[in-house]
Write an enzyme that holds these catalytic residues in place. Structure first.
Site, PDB file in Angstrom:
ATOM      1  N   ASP A   1       0.789  -1.243   0.000  1.00 19.11           N
ATOM      2  CA  ASP A   1       0.000   0.000   0.000  1.00 19.11           C
ATOM      3  C   ASP A   1       0.817   1.286   0.000  1.00 19.11           C
ATOM      4  O   ASP A   1       0.308   2.342   0.396  1.00 19.11           O
ATOM      5  CB  ASP A   1      -0.933   0.043   1.220  1.00 19.11           C
TER       6      ASP A   1
ATOM      7  N   HIS B   1      -0.554   5.050   1.097  1.00 19.14           N
ATOM      8  CA  HIS B   1      -0.060   5.775   2.260  1.00 19.14           C
ATOM      9  C   HIS B   1       0.581   7.099   1.865  1.00 19.14           C
ATOM     10  O   HIS B   1       0.282   8.148   2.442  1.00 19.14           O
ATOM     11  CB  HIS B   1       0.965   4.922   3.014  1.00 19.14           C
TER      12      HIS B   1
ATOM     13  N   ASP C   1      -2.865  -7.869  -5.708  1.00 14.11           N
ATOM     14  CA  ASP C   1      -4.258  -7.432  -5.675  1.00 14.11           C
ATOM     15  C   ASP C   1      -4.342  -5.924  -5.516  1.00 14.11           C
ATOM     16  O   ASP C   1      -3.365  -5.258  -5.173  1.00 14.11           O
ATOM     17  CB  ASP C   1      -5.037  -8.139  -4.559  1.00 14.11           C
TER      18      ASP C   1
ATOM     19  N   GLU D   1      -7.387  -3.217  -3.873  1.00 12.91           N
ATOM     20  CA  GLU D   1      -8.669  -3.121  -3.182  1.00 12.91           C
ATOM     21  C   GLU D   1      -9.324  -1.755  -3.361  1.00 12.91           C
ATOM     22  O   GLU D   1     -10.545  -1.648  -3.242  1.00 12.91           O
ATOM     23  CB  GLU D   1      -8.463  -3.397  -1.685  1.00 12.91           C
TER      24      GLU D   1
ATOM     25  N   GLU E   1      -8.018   5.283  -4.052  1.00 13.73           N
ATOM     26  CA  GLU E   1      -6.752   5.672  -3.448  1.00 13.73           C
ATOM     27  C   GLU E   1      -5.589   5.475  -4.417  1.00 13.73           C
ATOM     28  O   GLU E   1      -4.579   6.190  -4.342  1.00 13.73           O
ATOM     29  CB  GLU E   1      -6.532   4.903  -2.149  1.00 13.73           C
TER      30      GLU E   1
ATOM     31  N   TYR F   1     -18.841  -0.748   2.683  1.00 15.80           N
ATOM     32  CA  TYR F   1     -17.397  -0.961   2.734  1.00 15.80           C
ATOM     33  C   TYR F   1     -16.861  -1.271   1.330  1.00 15.80           C
ATOM     34  O   TYR F   1     -15.861  -0.693   0.884  1.00 15.80           O
ATOM     35  CB  TYR F   1     -17.035  -2.143   3.638  1.00 15.80           C
TER      36      TYR F   1
END
Length: 852
Positions: free
Chosen positions: A603, A607, A676, A678, A682, A760
């Site tokens: 990520d 971040h 992956d 998600e 972002e 979600y």
């Protein structure tokens, strides 16, 4: 309770059989094999002690009350491994499908603790006005990937160390920084037994398992009718679909390979890596496989060893064919699943390759071979497709490079392949988003070959040593202000809205920015800084209150300074083992999952995006702040999106995959279904933040890269992730989910790592709503998604900060409804998540037309 799933492969034995009905024995030369004609192998698949398998697939489905076995659709006479769908219990973030430990936590994507109401309002005094002259968009006339951001050491204050908790499994001869989030990662992590997807093929290190008991590298291609849907295949939409793994259609092996052999890699780049199969006690490889995304053939370079070509599906017939070109030997292989594969061999000395059947699982050569063996699948055994393969046989890609140019709102990017072999033009497979945007000269190379990919529709074979794609609608007009595709950026809003923004800003900017950002998570800390930056921008530029904005900016700069000086709870460190900047959290705690796996390169684009976005606004409002902070912000960008191999500290494009058109979030965790993603939103936030930071500091190439990335993401997201009703790339019984949920290289699962509520799953692809959201998210898609999940009052049943997220998304299609809700007398702060402010939501919805 949703089950986790795993594909297990079992063999169902046939009764004893006398043996194969064909004559064994080596051929003297390829001409002898050609003269002998097709070799027909018994359809009863057992030989040399190998047991066969049944000709049907079965799925084992478990609910809370029962276990049942039922047949799934499958081609007739399919002699392959039996796919068993086995339940592993309730869905958990660290055991999602067959992922094992992923570094993920079950935490929400924002801090869920209540934000205290300020006990006092921020003191505002007259000050020198905040500078408000936005840096103009700067031109980028040359290749925007040619120059590195920097070649210097990472920002001062960031320490260094030479170790990392994850060993570099089998990587040899590479001193340059190593990519961590790329398609070949399963071959450098864990036990190296999980598959690698080049698309449309997958490869797996074969260590004596399966029907062939072969040692080497197996190759597989999965058709759409082999997918497993669940938890009930009759649902529409289904929650997930997954492609079976472990099906060994063709295996590259050699007499010299066996127990004790090793898999090593070298030349790891953003697009490619070499996989080397090394015999036990040997120092050099027997076989090298250049792995390149989209490669048309799977190519094995044999180094003077005796080739075995094996199959766990069983050979039905082997037909030698006339050579399509000088020094190329050709075979047609029909497997027991009815699929046709083509094999081309090019000997370095021009002698050809004679293969004979040793069993219905093995073809073997008479002796050592130096050269290449290539295989490709010919769906339907179509002659015109075979001609295209013939034209490209003998050449193969070894790696790729990227270049791009921008002219105003038009951008183009080119993938160019280095190649080896006989000089023939390359055959490469293009994904649907490539085909849509190909320049005419590139599109002219399209063939009629199409192969199913695992999660991205049909790949099309294209002849050519490079592709150029054109994006004609770069989001150059998007800035910090609310934006929509019809009217562009809006900086003028009503006086009433301005008053509300100032009132909300007075409260929001009075919050304790220091406490909200002084956390043990880079992700949560960055979200706090970013939200306050957006609020300050709204107060300053949209509401015109420079004094309040200045007071808030002073606080924000103070909170940001903790990170720029690297004195946060878990400081960053540059580790040279892989080559990147990571949180020290896992070093300190021993927990690979802390801060969502940041230390393990999970990520990073998520971040860092929040810090970069906050810095872009701070620098825009106060250019004098830039010099002292530029290196630190640029270090984050170099870590996630370094444009050039000339940077000696970071790999090229760690997160963003220029072949797939989006980023991969998973770092140094081996995975049964590959990398992956998600959160598309972002992912796009990083591109937007980088674009705006480039604009703020006057780096035209960086801004252009951000614009181009957004355009490519927009296309890729709409093809693969954000599914409108007419989507043709995802299964028809899956697109009703509207978003894919988590898209892996080998499956899609409409779920999140932290829960299965619709808000979600849909919302993680919304947050944070920002000026680029209306560009990435088509209005048609938003309307369909809203009607599917949230209309007719259903949105008001959603609890907590997710409700605010949903209403901010509604502003993209119905800004008045969103503004009325955010500005209503009964609005409750509980509906703001830890990464949002009422100030920005009011500004967003008002700027999009919600306030008259």
């Amino acid at each position: 309770m949703r089950p986790c799933i795993v594909l297990v492969f079992l063999q169902i034995s046939w009764s004893a059989y006398a043996g194969p009905a064909f004559v064994k024995g080596p051929a003297v030369s390829p001409n002898d094999v050609l003269a002998a004609g097709p070799q027909s192998l018994s359809s009863n698949p057992t030989a040399n002690g190998n047991t066969g398998v049944s000709n049907a697939y079965y799925c084992l489905a478990k609910s809370e009350h029962s276990v049942s076995m039922f047949p799934t659709s499958h081609p007739d006479d399919m002699f392959a491994l039996v796919a068993i769908l086995a339940s592993l219990g309730p869905l958990r973030q660290d055991n999602l499908t067959r992922e094992g430990h992923t570094g993920r936590t079950s935490a929400q994507p924002f801090a869920t603790t209540s934000i205290p109401t300020p006990t006092s309002i921020l003191a505002v005094k007259k000050a020198t006005p905040v500078l408000a002259a936005q840096a103009s968009s700067s031109a980028a006339s040359s290749d925007i990937f040619r120059e590195p951001i920097s070649t210097g050491v990472p920002a001062s204050g960031i320490g260094s160390r030479s170790d990392h908790p994850v060993p570099r499994k089998g990587i040899s001869g590479q001193t340059e920084p190593k990519s961590t989030n790329k398609f070949y990662a399963n071959f450098i992590l864990g036990n190296q037994t999980n598959s690698v997807w080049t698309q449309p093929f997958s490869l797996q290190f074969s260590q004596g398992s399966g029907n062939a008991k072969s040692w080497g590298m197996s190759v597989s291609h999965i058709e759409a009718d082999q997918r497993v849907f669940g938890p009930s295949a009759t649902d529409n939409p289904v929650q997930y679909y997954v492609n079976p793994v472990g099906i060994q259609s063709i295996i590259f092996s050699a007499a010299e390979l066996g127990p004790g052999m090793t898999l090593a890699t070298d030349s790891l780049t953003a697009f490619s890596a070499n996989a080397n199969l090394i015999p036990r006690d040997a120092s050099s490889p027997a076989i090298t496989l250049p792995l390149v995304q989209g490669m048309g053939f799977v190519t094995a370079v044999y180094h003077s060893v005796t080739p075995f070509i094996d199959s766990g599906i069983f050979f039905r017939t082997i037909t030698p064919l006339p050579s399509p070109k000088l020094n190329v030997t050709k075979y047609k292989i029909l497997l027991e699943d009815g699929n046709t594969w083509l094999l081309y061999a090019t000997a370095s000395n021009g002698s050809g390759l004679a293969l004979t059947a040793a069993s219905n699982t093995r073809l073997q050569a008479a002796g050592p071979f130096e050269g290449t063996i290539q295989i490709a699948k010919n769906p339907g055994d179509v002659a015109s497709q075979e001609e295209s393969y013939d034209a490209a046989a003998g050449a193969y890609p070894t790696t790729a490079s990227l270049s791009a140019f921008v002219d105003g709102s038009i951008g183009s990017y080119t993938l160019s392949w280095a190649k080896a072999g006989n000089g023939a033009p390359l055959l490469m497979f293009a994904l649907p988003h490539h085909i849509q945007s190909m320049a005419a000269t590139t599109s002219a190379g399209k063939t009629t070959i199409q192969l199913q990919t695992t999660v991205k529709g049909l790949a099309t074979g294209v002849i050519g040593d490079f592709w150029t794609m054109i994006e004609p609608d770069l989001p150059t007009s998007i800035g910090f202000a609310p934006w929509n595709p019809t009217s562009g950026s809006t900086e003028a809003i009503s006086a009433a809205a301005q008053q509300r923004i100032v009132a909300a800003g007075s409260s929001d900017l009075s919050q304790d920015m220091d406490a909200q950002s002084n956390l043990n998570s880079m992700y949560y800390s960055g979200k706090a800084l970013s939200k306050f930056a957006s609020a300050i921008y709204a107060v300053h530029d949209l509401a015109g209150n420079t004094d309040l904005a200045q007071a808030g900016l002073n606080k924000l700069k103070g909170a940001f300074a903790r990170f720029a000086s690297n004195t946060q709870q878990f400081p960053l460190v540059y580790e040279s083992a892989w080559g990147g900047v990571v949180s020290t959290a896992s070093y300190a705690t021993g927990d690979s999952g802390v801060d969502f796996g940041n230390t393990y390169y999970n990520d990073h684009h998520f971040h860092w995006s929040y810090f970069i976005h906050a810095a872009a606004i701070i620098g825009y409002l106060d250019p004098s702040w830039i010099p002292a902070n530029k290196d630190w912000v640029n270090t984050l960008i170099r870590d996630a999106a370094n444009p050039s191999p000339a940077d000696p500290y970071f790999p090229v494009s760690r997160s963003f995959d220029w072949f797939h058109g989006h980023s991969w979030a998973k770092g140094l965790f081996d995975s049964g279904d590959g990398k992956d993603e998600e959160s598309t939103s972002e992912d796009a936030l990083f591109s937007y933040a980088m674009k705006m930071w480039g604009r703020t500091i006057g780096d035209g190439a960086m801004e252009a890269r951000g614009n181009l990335m957004l355009a490519v993401q927009k296309r890729a997201f709409q093809n693969y992730f954000l599914m409108e009703s007419g989507n043709v790339n995802q299964p028809e019984n899956f697109i009703g989910n509207k978003v894919t949920g988590i898209l892996f290289e080998n499956k899609c699962d409409h779920v999140t790592y932290f829960g299965a509520n619709p808000e979600y799953i849909e919302g993680i692809h919304m947050i944070p709503i920002n000026p680029s959201s209306g560009y990435i998210r088509n209005q048609k898609f938003i309307k369909e998604e809203w009607a599917t999940y949230f209309d007719n009052g259903r949105v008001d049943q959603v609890a907590g900060g997710w409700r605010g997220i949903l209403y901010s998304n509604l502003a993209l299609i119905d800004p008045k409804a969103a503004y009325d809700w955010f500005s209503g007398p009964n609005f409750d702060q509980q509906y703001l998540d830890g990464g949002a402010t009422l100030t920005w939501y009011l500004a967003l919805s008002a700027g999009l037309g919600g306030s008259a």
